[in-house]
Design a protein around this motif. Structure first.
Motif, PDB file in Angstrom:
ATOM      1  N   LEU A 153       0.868  -1.172   0.000  1.00 53.02           N
ATOM      2  CA  LEU A 153       0.000   0.000   0.000  1.00 53.02           C
ATOM      3  C   LEU A 153       0.911   1.230   0.000  1.00 53.02           C
ATOM      4  O   LEU A 153       1.435   1.631   1.032  1.00 53.02           O
ATOM      5  CB  LEU A 153      -0.900  -0.018   1.235  1.00 53.02           C
ATOM      6  CG  LEU A 153      -1.963   1.051   1.298  1.00 53.02           C
ATOM      7  CD1 LEU A 153      -2.963   0.921   0.154  1.00 53.02           C
ATOM      8  CD2 LEU A 153      -2.704   0.984   2.629  1.00 53.02           C
ATOM      9  N   THR A 154       1.126   1.785  -1.176  1.00 58.43           N
ATOM     10  CA  THR A 154       2.061   2.908  -1.317  1.00 58.43           C
ATOM     11  C   THR A 154       1.373   4.190  -1.770  1.00 58.43           C
ATOM     12  O   THR A 154       2.043   5.137  -2.168  1.00 58.43           O
ATOM     13  CB  THR A 154       3.169   2.546  -2.323  1.00 58.43           C
ATOM     14  OG1 THR A 154       2.548   2.232  -3.577  1.00 58.43           O
ATOM     15  CG2 THR A 154       3.992   1.372  -1.825  1.00 58.43           C
ATOM     16  N   GLY A 155       0.062   4.201  -1.716  1.00 53.47           N
ATOM     17  CA  GLY A 155      -0.652   5.396  -2.109  1.00 53.47           C
ATOM     18  C   GLY A 155      -2.143   5.158  -2.169  1.00 53.47           C
ATOM     19  O   GLY A 155      -2.639   4.090  -1.833  1.00 53.47           O
ATOM     20  N   LEU A 156      -2.818   6.201  -2.635  1.00 56.89           N
ATOM     21  CA  LEU A 156      -4.264   6.150  -2.710  1.00 56.89           C
ATOM     22  C   LEU A 156      -4.731   7.098  -3.794  1.00 56.89           C
ATOM     23  O   LEU A 156      -4.129   8.145  -4.016  1.00 56.89           O
ATOM     24  CB  LEU A 156      -4.814   6.508  -1.333  1.00 56.89           C
ATOM     25  CG  LEU A 156      -5.841   7.548  -1.073  1.00 56.89           C
ATOM     26  CD1 LEU A 156      -7.174   6.827  -0.928  1.00 56.89           C
ATOM     27  CD2 LEU A 156      -5.558   8.218   0.265  1.00 56.89           C
ATOM     28  N   GLU A 157      -5.761   6.691  -4.501  1.00 55.39           N
ATOM     29  CA  GLU A 157      -6.390   7.542  -5.504  1.00 55.39           C
ATOM     30  C   GLU A 157      -7.758   7.940  -4.969  1.00 55.39           C
ATOM     31  O   GLU A 157      -8.554   7.096  -4.575  1.00 55.39           O
ATOM     32  CB  GLU A 157      -6.546   6.797  -6.832  1.00 55.39           C
ATOM     33  CG  GLU A 157      -7.176   7.645  -7.915  1.00 55.39           C
ATOM     34  CD  GLU A 157      -7.349   6.895  -9.228  1.00 55.39           C
ATOM     35  OE1 GLU A 157      -7.873   7.501 -10.166  1.00 55.39           O
ATOM     36  OE2 GLU A 157      -6.966   5.707  -9.316  1.00 55.39           O
ATOM     37  N   VAL A 158      -8.004   9.245  -4.941  1.00 54.71           N
ATOM     38  CA  VAL A 158      -9.275   9.761  -4.445  1.00 54.71           C
ATOM     39  C   VAL A 158     -10.192   9.978  -5.641  1.00 54.71           C
ATOM     40  O   VAL A 158      -9.946  10.842  -6.475  1.00 54.71           O
ATOM     41  CB  VAL A 158      -9.057  11.068  -3.652  1.00 54.71           C
ATOM     42  CG1 VAL A 158     -10.385  11.659  -3.208  1.00 54.71           C
ATOM     43  CG2 VAL A 158      -8.161  10.812  -2.447  1.00 54.71           C
ATOM     44  N   THR A 159     -11.239   9.152  -5.714  1.00 58.23           N
ATOM     45  CA  THR A 159     -12.174   9.220  -6.843  1.00 58.23           C
ATOM     46  C   THR A 159     -13.485   9.901  -6.454  1.00 58.23           C
ATOM     47  O   THR A 159     -14.395   9.980  -7.276  1.00 58.23           O
ATOM     48  CB  THR A 159     -12.451   7.807  -7.374  1.00 58.23           C
ATOM     49  OG1 THR A 159     -12.898   6.988  -6.283  1.00 58.23           O
ATOM     50  CG2 THR A 159     -11.195   7.196  -7.979  1.00 58.23           C
ATOM     51  N   LEU A 160     -13.565  10.421  -5.227  1.00 58.64           N
ATOM     52  CA  LEU A 160     -14.817  11.031  -4.773  1.00 58.64           C
ATOM     53  C   LEU A 160     -15.163  12.321  -5.491  1.00 58.64           C
ATOM     54  O   LEU A 160     -16.305  12.761  -5.455  1.00 58.64           O
ATOM     55  CB  LEU A 160     -14.815  11.241  -3.261  1.00 58.64           C
ATOM     56  CG  LEU A 160     -13.766  12.138  -2.624  1.00 58.64           C
ATOM     57  CD1 LEU A 160     -14.097  13.602  -2.708  1.00 58.64           C
ATOM     58  CD2 LEU A 160     -13.622  11.748  -1.177  1.00 58.64           C
TER      59      LEU A 160
END
Length: 194
Positions: A153-160
Motif C-alpha cells: 500500500l504505497t498510495g491512494l487515488e481519491v475518486t470522490l
C-alpha cells in the motif's frame, strides 16, 4: 493497535482543525468546496476519515424537509456507504473494508426543549427559531480497512471528486510507518503516494 490508530487519527484531525481555525480567523474548517481527509496506516490497518461541508456532499446544509431533500440526503448517505467509489488502493495490498461509520448532519433537529408549546398564539412564529447557530453543517465518514500486504500500500487515488462534483479540493494529512504526510488533492491531481 486499534486504540492507537484511533488516537493518532484524532490527534491528526485536531491539529488540522486547529490549524484551519487560525488560518480562517475563527471560521473553523468549514469552507464550501473544501474537504479534509485524515489517514493513518498502523500495521495492517488503514483508517480514513473524510469530512466535508454538507453543501458539497448532500447539496444543502439544513435539515431535509421536503421529500426531494430527504431523497437527496438518503442518496448522499448511500454514496458515503460505498467507499470503493470514493477511494482506490493498489489491489495487491489486499485491503478489505472492516468497519465504517457515518457522522452525518442530522435529518431532523434534536434539542432538549419542549415542543408542546402553542404555535397558534399571536406573535409566535416557530419558523424563526433557528437550530443551527453557525449555519454550517459538515458530513463525515470513517473507514477502517485491514490490509493483507500493507507494505504494498504505497498510495491512494481519491475518486470522490466524480461522485461529489462541487468538492474542489481535499486537504490530506496522514500518519504512516515512514512518518507524516500532507497534500492537497483536486479533481485533476487526485493521487497521493507515500
Amino acid at each position: 493497535m486499534k486504540a492507537v490508530t484511533l488516537l493518532l487519527a484524532a490527534a491528526a484531525f485536531g491539529v488540522q482543525a486547529n490549524h484551519d481555525e487560525h488560518e480562517s480567523h475563527g471560521h473553523g474548517a468549514h469552507e464550501h468546496g473544501h474537504g479534509h481527509l485524515n489517514l493513518v496506516l498502523d500495521g495492517n490497518q488503514l483508517m480514513l476519515e473524510l469530512q466535508a461541508p454538507a453543501a458539497d456532499l448532500v447539496g444543502f446544509e439544513h435539515a431535509a424537509k421536503s421529500d426531494e431533500e430527504k431523497a437527496q440526503y438518503a442518496k448522499a448517505m448511500a454514496q458515503l456507504k460505498q467507499p470503493d467509489a470514493l477511494f482506490r488502493f493498489d489491489p495487491s495490498a489486499g485491503c478489505k473494508l472492516t468497519q465504517q461509520e457515518l457522522n452525518a448532519a442530522k435529518e431532523e433537529h434534536d434539542h432538549d426543549h419542549d415542543h408542546n408549546h402553542n404555535h397558534k398564539k399571536a406573535g409566535s412564529n416557530h419558523d424563526d427559531h433557528h437550530h443551527d447557530d453557525a449555519g454550517h453543517a459538515d458530513v463525515g465518514a470513517m473507514y477502517t480497512y485491514t490490509c493483507e500486504a500493507p507494505t504494498k500500500l504505497t498510495g491512494l487515488e481519491v475518486t470522490l471528486f466524480s461522485v461529489y462534483p462541487s468538492l474542489e479540493k481535499l486537504s490530506v494529512q496522514g500518519i504512516l510507518p515512514t512518518g507524516q504526510t500532507a497534500a492537497e488533492l483536486t479533481p485533476s491531481a487526485n493521487k497521493l503516494s507515500w
